[in-house]
Design a protein around this motif. Structure first.
Motif, mmCIF file in Angstrom:
data_model
loop_
_atom_site.group_PDB
_atom_site.id
_atom_site.type_symbol
_atom_site.label_atom_id
_atom_site.label_comp_id
_atom_site.label_asym_id
_atom_site.label_seq_id
_atom_site.Cartn_x
_atom_site.Cartn_y
_atom_site.Cartn_z
ATOM 1 N N LEU A 1 30.168 86.441 38.650
ATOM 2 C CA LEU A 1 29.336 85.279 38.957
ATOM 3 C C LEU A 1 27.915 85.702 39.317
ATOM 4 O O LEU A 1 26.935 85.100 38.862
ATOM 5 N N GLU A 2 27.813 86.732 40.123
ATOM 6 C CA GLU A 2 26.493 87.214 40.531
ATOM 7 C C GLU A 2 25.703 87.708 39.333
ATOM 8 O O GLU A 2 24.502 87.440 39.206
ATOM 9 N N ALA A 3 26.372 88.443 38.435
ATOM 10 C CA ALA A 3 25.691 88.945 37.240
ATOM 11 C C ALA A 3 25.226 87.810 36.333
ATOM 12 O O ALA A 3 24.163 87.892 35.702
ATOM 13 N N ASN A 4 26.005 86.732 36.268
ATOM 14 C CA ASN A 4 25.624 85.600 35.421
ATOM 15 C C ASN A 4 24.453 84.805 35.995
ATOM 16 O O ASN A 4 23.593 84.312 35.267
ATOM 17 N N ILE A 5 24.407 84.674 37.308
ATOM 18 C CA ILE A 5 23.394 83.842 37.954
ATOM 19 C C ILE A 5 22.080 84.596 38.148
ATOM 20 O O ILE A 5 21.003 83.994 38.135
ATOM 21 N N GLU A 6 22.138 85.914 38.310
ATOM 22 C CA GLU A 6 20.967 86.703 38.689
ATOM 23 C C GLU A 6 19.757 86.483 37.777
ATOM 24 O O GLU A 6 18.628 86.296 38.270
ATOM 25 N N PRO A 7 19.899 86.481 36.439
ATOM 26 C CA PRO A 7 18.701 86.267 35.607
ATOM 27 C C PRO A 7 18.041 84.911 35.843
ATOM 28 O O PRO A 7 16.801 84.812 35.879
ATOM 29 N N LEU B 1 14.125 84.339 37.390
ATOM 30 C CA LEU B 1 13.149 83.601 36.592
ATOM 31 C C LEU B 1 12.682 82.332 37.303
ATOM 32 O O LEU B 1 11.481 82.049 37.395
ATOM 33 N N LEU B 2 13.624 81.572 37.837
ATOM 34 C CA LEU B 2 13.274 80.300 38.475
ATOM 35 C C LEU B 2 12.553 80.502 39.800
ATOM 36 O O LEU B 2 11.676 79.710 40.173
ATOM 37 N N LEU B 3 12.919 81.561 40.517
ATOM 38 C CA LEU B 3 12.233 81.815 41.783
ATOM 39 C C LEU B 3 10.784 82.221 41.531
ATOM 40 O O LEU B 3 9.871 81.822 42.264
ATOM 41 N N GLY B 4 10.570 83.022 40.484
ATOM 42 C CA GLY B 4 9.195 83.339 40.101
ATOM 43 C C GLY B 4 8.426 82.086 39.728
ATOM 44 O O GLY B 4 7.246 81.925 40.078
ATOM 45 N N LEU B 5 9.097 81.164 39.032
ATOM 46 C CA LEU B 5 8.474 79.893 38.666
ATOM 47 C C LEU B 5 8.132 79.072 39.908
ATOM 48 O O LEU B 5 7.101 78.381 39.948
ATOM 49 N N PHE B 6 8.965 79.151 40.936
ATOM 50 C CA PHE B 6 8.688 78.432 42.186
ATOM 51 C C PHE B 6 7.389 78.920 42.814
ATOM 52 O O PHE B 6 6.531 78.120 43.225
ATOM 53 N N PHE B 7 7.208 80.245 42.880
ATOM 54 C CA PHE B 7 5.997 80.782 43.500
ATOM 55 C C PHE B 7 4.756 80.439 42.664
ATOM 56 O O PHE B 7 3.683 80.163 43.219
ATOM 57 N N ILE B 8 4.898 80.452 41.348
ATOM 58 C CA ILE B 8 3.783 80.041 40.504
ATOM 59 C C ILE B 8 3.466 78.566 40.760
ATOM 60 O O ILE B 8 2.291 78.159 40.836
ATOM 61 N N GLY B 9 4.528 77.742 40.923
ATOM 62 C CA GLY B 9 4.331 76.320 41.205
ATOM 63 C C GLY B 9 3.607 76.088 42.504
ATOM 64 O O GLY B 9 2.787 75.150 42.623
ATOM 65 N N VAL B 10 3.874 76.917 43.517
ATOM 66 C CA VAL B 10 3.146 76.795 44.790
ATOM 67 C C VAL B 10 1.662 77.038 44.559
ATOM 68 O O VAL B 10 0.797 76.308 45.073
ATOM 69 N N GLY B 11 1.347 78.068 43.771
ATOM 70 C CA GLY B 11 -0.058 78.334 43.470
ATOM 71 C C GLY B 11 -0.705 77.209 42.692
ATOM 72 O O GLY B 11 -1.864 76.837 42.944
ATOM 73 N N LEU B 12 0.047 76.643 41.734
ATOM 74 C CA LEU B 12 -0.486 75.531 40.941
ATOM 75 C C LEU B 12 -0.746 74.283 41.796
ATOM 76 O O LEU B 12 -1.627 73.468 41.476
#
Length: 632
Positions: free
Chosen positions: A260-266, A270-281
């Motif tokens: 489960l961890e291996a499946n969710i990790e990617p 990706l989405l967490l990086g998108l969250f931080f970019i969204g904060v900047g936006l």
């Protein structure tokens, strides 16, 4: 078609900006979080390439959901229960005390009481996304300060529900101040349903899907569990992240946890990086320009105040200096839940939309400064003892044997090999999770726990042990373990590794049964090998080593009673020329004839005396010969 092209162009810009900024900032040591933030600011407020900052931020929040699910997978229910004091003690104290302090400051600045309450609670919360991502990047999720920070963040997530619930009661014109009993019942039922379903349904379902052998089915099931539990908790009034976390905890003991961890990790990364970019936006440049003086003054004051309060609370709840500093630096910012709280308060007209925008700007800037605050916390630290050791479950099932060995570093590993090779059972105790994991790969069974805690020693079977071997590698730690055992278990035999000569004398003063300096025997063996390589015959080299060992033991015994300066004449400090009075072969024969247990065993003695010059050169050194005990 044109709209689709525009949509894909935004995706390419997000991916490209994240890749470039994340790589660059990681390479220069500032971390990917700050890189993603800067990428968002550059593509949004500065260059105007992307305008859907809030929408991207909402999508990126799924990264926080997946992150909490993965953290839940690492936490068993027993571990979570063991953290209850941190969660409901330190976590609750942080929210209440920080909210009170910030609220009082807001009231003194002229805000009304309802506004001050909302500002206090909204700014008291920290960023789960930033805090946990930084911990993971630095590999500190399971350290002591990492667990404390996580406990505080977990309670803050729980606190969001009652904070949002009190906002209608604070609204000046709202008539909706009745307690919704139905909603409370739904919330409780959702939590109970998730726990029961996760406990009794998830494992059988995963077993059926795994038997099908289709990887994409398991991947879909993992996403379904995370998003389904998140949506269920969101419908019940809780945060989505809380639902994912509960699902993760319920699957922590599942045999499918690693898959489960291996499946969710990617998806998580990706989405967490998108969250931080969204904060900047989402940063509103207009608000920053209009109220830049207030924002630049209020943001550092907020972070300093939160850090100071959190440091004091962490020390009050038993954290060491290093741990408290790291936690306060990590959680000094305001969090993403502040966006929700301030928006809800503005909608209920507790304060104006302008104040809401100002508070959101302060929150966003404080989040952007989080990597700087954590860097500063590391900068001012004096490294503490064992405070950053990773934590594991303390499970002592099967512990208890004749020998309790505390400390499994390089010294303890060799001691354990000797004892286990003799067929003896040994209970090994260590506080380093990384060392335990590594040693487990070689077949050792080691129990996680600190030898400086009485309850751990009891659980490890110290009352059944005939000998406690203390092999810890810091003399301060060793002394504390010895003192604890001597006070609580005075009848236990203590065999202790000493750091150096002074430490050996200190251990003797503490009444240990046996001590040895960690480098003595290896240094003697090294010296003997060097002598042999220089041409000294083996029997003579062994006798020299034995003589040095005997002199050292006598000197240590003398120092024990007369002080560290005693026995200085027993040290061979000058160059020694191993030239016996008799012919070399006769001397070696005497060595070989002298038995180890014989009364006539020889001792290496100093026979240096003035004599005639030999071959035109003076003798510059000391002569050694063997003198039998019977001749004295």
């Amino acid at each position: 078609m044109e709209h689709a092209n525009s949509y894909f162009l935004e995706i390419i810009l997000l991916l490209g900006g994240g890749i470039v900024a994340g790589t660059l900032f990681k390479r220069i040591g500032l971390g990917t979080v700050l890189g993603y933030l800067m990428a968002g600011i550059a593509m949004g407020p500065l260059l105007g390439l992307i305008h859907d900052g809030e929408e991207i931020l909402h999508i990126g929040e799924l990264g926080v959901v997946f992150l909490l699910f993965i953290i839940g997978l690492e936490l068993k229910l027993s571990r979570l229960w063991a953290m209850r004091r941190r969660i409901f003690g330190l976590g609750a104290a942080q929210v209440l005390v920080t909210a009170l302090g910030i609220g009082v400051i807001a009231f003194l600045l002229g805000f009304q009481v309802p506004t001050a309450i909302v500002i206090g609670f909204g700014l008291a919360l920290s960023s789960t996304a930033f805090g946990l991502q930084i911990l993971e990047e630095q590999g500190e999720t399971n350290t002591r300060h990492g667990q404390s920070a996580f406990s505080v963040l977990l309670f803050q997530d729980l606190a969001v529900v009652p904070i949002l619930a009190i906002i209608p009661f604070l609204a000046p014109y709202s008539s909706d101040t009745q307690i919704d009993v139905v909603q409370i019942a739904v919330s409780v039922a959702a939590v109970v349903g998730l726990i029961v379903g996760g406990r009794f349904l998830l494992n059988p379902l995963f077993r059926i899907m795994a038997s099908a052998g289709a990887r994409e089915v398991m991947l879909g099931a993992a996403l379904f569990v995370v998003l389904g539990s998140a949506m269920l908790m969101a419908a019940a009034g809780f945060s989505m992240a809380m639902g994912a976390f509960i699902a993760g905890v319920l699957l922590a003991e599942s045999s499918y946890r690693h898959e489960l961890e291996a499946n969710i990790e990617p998806f998580r990364g990706l989405l967490l990086g998108l969250f931080f970019i969204g904060v900047g936006l989402s940063i509103d440049i207009a608000v920053l320009f209009d109220d830049w003086q207030i924002i630049l003054l209020a943001t550092p004051m907020l972070m300093i105040s939160k850090a100071a309060l959190l440091y004091g609370l962490a020390r009050l709840f038993g954290e060491g200096h290093d741990s408290a500093v790291r936690v306060s630096g990590l959680l000094s910012q305001a969090g993403e839940f502040g966006f929700v709280i301030f928006s809800a308060a503005a909608a209920d007209r507790i304060f104006s939309a302008e104040i809401s925008s100002l508070l959101i700007a302060i929150t966003t800037l404080s989040m952007a400064l989080t990597p700087l605050s954590t860097w500063f916390a590391r900068l001012v630290l004096a490294r503490g003892e064992d405070e950053n050791e990773e934590e594991m479950d303390e499970d002592f099932e099967g512990a208890g044997s004749d020998v309790l060995l505390i400390g499994f570093s390089r010294f303890g590993q060799m001691v354990a090999q000797v004892l286990l090779s003799s067929g003896r059972e040994v209970t090994i105790l260590d506080s380093s999770a990384e060392r335990i994991r590594t040693a487990t790969n070689f077949g050792f069974r080691i129990f996680f726990g600190s030898g400086m805690r009485k309850d751990v020693l009891e659980a490890a079977g110290i009352r059944r042990a005939k000998i406690v071997a203390i092999c810890t590698n810091k003399q301060e730690t060793t002394n504390r373990v010895v003192d604890l055992i001597r006070e609580e278990f005075p009848n236990v035999k203590l065999y202790v590794r000493a750091y150096d000569r002074n430490h050996a004398l200190a251990l003797r003063a503490r009444g240990v049964d046996y001590e040895i300096r960690e480098t003595v025997e290896s240094a003697l063996a090294f010296g003997g090998a060097t002598l042999t390589s220089l041409g000294v015959e083996d029997p003579l080299a062994r006798r020299i080593i034995e003589d040095v060992r005997r002199r050292d033991a006598k000197r240590l015994k003398l120092q024990e009673s007369e002080g560290t300066t005693a026995g200085a004449d027993m040290i061979m400090t000058q160059a020694v020329k191993p030239e016996p009075l008799v012919e070399p072969h006769a001397a070696l024969q005497a060595v070989e004839d002298a038995g180890d247990g014989s009364e006539n065993q020889g001792e290496l003695v100093d026979n240096t005396a003035p004599r005639r010059r030999r071959r035109g050169r003076p003798f510059r050194g000391r002569r050694l010969s063997f003198r039998n005990q019977a001749q004295r």
